[in-house]
Design an enzyme around this catalytic site. Structure first.
Site, PDB file in Angstrom:
ATOM      1  N   CYS A  73      -1.358  -1.626  10.299  1.00  0.00           N
ATOM      2  CA  CYS A  73      -1.786   0.032  10.048  1.00  0.00           C
ATOM      3  C   CYS A  73      -3.475  -0.401   9.290  1.00  0.00           C
ATOM      4  O   CYS A  73      -3.472  -1.387   8.830  1.00  0.00           O
ATOM      5  CB  CYS A  73      -1.443  -0.165   8.566  1.00  0.00           C
ATOM      6  SG  CYS A  73      -1.635   1.571   7.704  1.00  0.00           S
ATOM      7  N   CYS A 187      -7.344   3.970  13.800  1.00  0.00           N
ATOM      8  CA  CYS A 187      -5.673   3.785  12.786  1.00  0.00           C
ATOM      9  C   CYS A 187      -4.940   3.709  14.606  1.00  0.00           C
ATOM     10  O   CYS A 187      -4.975   3.717  15.266  1.00  0.00           O
ATOM     11  CB  CYS A 187      -6.116   5.842  13.042  1.00  0.00           C
ATOM     12  SG  CYS A 187      -3.506   5.610  11.795  1.00  0.00           S
TER      13      CYS A 187
HETATM   14  N1  DGL Z   1      -1.664   4.239  11.278  1.00  0.00           N
HETATM   15  C1  DGL Z   1      -1.812   3.723   9.903  1.00  0.00           C
HETATM   16  C2  DGL Z   1      -3.453   3.206   9.890  1.00  0.00           C
HETATM   17  O1  DGL Z   1      -3.647   2.442  11.158  1.00  0.00           O
HETATM   18  C3  DGL Z   1      -1.974   5.101   8.740  1.00  0.00           C
HETATM   19  C4  DGL Z   1      -1.480   6.583   9.553  1.00  0.00           C
HETATM   20  C5  DGL Z   1      -0.785   6.658   7.713  1.00  0.00           C
HETATM   21  O2  DGL Z   1      -1.865   7.570   7.612  1.00  0.00           O
HETATM   22  O3  DGL Z   1      -0.074   6.853   7.664  1.00  0.00           O
HETATM   23  O4  DGL Z   1      -4.500   3.475   9.541  1.00  0.00           O
END
Ligand code: DGL
Length: 270
Positions: A73, A187
């Protein structure tokens, strides 16, 4: 005992990294945590993301004895990777950040779009990464509020509407001089909207995510680690899926994207 590799995200997005990890490390066992009960991270304040990331990291270390941790993430990496490394100095920990450098190297027009969460773009870590890039390259940053949440619940009309809005906000795209010809998916959720974005941006725009580089980095770190790493024999048992949210959401996404692995279990992580 065979120690697994821990992988976590705020939701289903990190499955895009898990898929690359599985390809790079087919002998390994993984434990994946979706913190959907406390998501999205990208529009929350940094103290929430930090506290949640440390709680999930602690859970993976203490309850699953992971031998490495992949923060799948961008938002959590920016907020919490330093704290996780301080808490577990002996544990290999790999984070994910928007792939600005590969994107800049690939761009012929020297114009790169970056789609990421508001929190990632505002972070000191991202700003430092941006400053380290060549001043010849123009970066257009676009926060994509709501997009990770729409992907999380597989809301196709909303995914399309938001992708259309944020793709348009980048300005001219394509191979003409000055147009953006490379877009960073900053993301991990956005990889699952790559087809929609590609349709909207057109065939002259390349989309870049960080799944494979993160998997390669993890493989390299493990190759240098001293822990014994026996191969697991049961092919069906290569991953455990845990979520602090709805099991159907993670199970359904895993079934769509990881082929044949749809069983997710619920866990409360305080
Ligand atoms: N998947 C997460 C990232 O890579 C963020 C998603 C969210 O906002 O929770 O930033």
């Amino acid at each position: 005992m065979m120690q697994p590799i821990g992988v976590f995200d705020s939701g289903v997005g990190g499955l895009s990294v898990l898929k690359a990890l599985r390809q790079a490390l087919p002998q390994e066992k993984f434990v994946y945590v979706s913190d959907a009960g406390h998501a999205p991270y990208g529009e929350r304040d940094v103290t929430h993301v930090l506290a949640r990331s440390v709680a999930v990291g602690n859970y993976l270390v203490q309850s699953h004895q992971v031998k490495a941790l992949v923060v799948a993430c961008n938002t959590a990496t920016a907020a919490a990777i330093a704290a996780l490394r301080a808490a577990y100095p002996a544990l290999p920990i790999v984070g994910v950040e928007p792939a600005l450098k590969p994107a800049a190297a690939r761009s012929r027009t020297s114009a790169v779009g970056v789609l990421a969460t508001r929190s990632t773009l505002a972070s000191d870590k991202f700003q430092a990464l941006l400053q380290a890039q060549s001043p010849q390259v123009r970066f257009v940053l676009q926060a994509c509020d709501g997009l990770a949440a729409a992907i999380e619940c597989a809301d196709a009309p909303q995914i399309h509407a938001l992708c259309a809005r944020y793709a348009a906000a980048l300005g001219p795209v394509g191979s003409a001089p000055g147009a953006i010809d490379t877009v960073v998916l900053g993301c991990t959720h956005y990889t699952f909207a790559a087809d929609v974005l590609q349709d909207l941006l057109g065939p002259d725009v390349a989309l870049i995510d960080a799944g494979h580089p993160v998997a390669q980095r993890t493989a390299n770190l493990l190759a240098h680690a001293t822990a014994v790493q026996p191969a697991h024999t049961d092919a069906a048992a290569w991953v455990e899926l845990w979520t602090t949210g709805e099991t159907q959401t993670l199970g359904g996404a895993a079934k769509r994207w990881l082929v044949g692995t749809g069983l997710a279990r619920h866990v409360e992580i305080a």
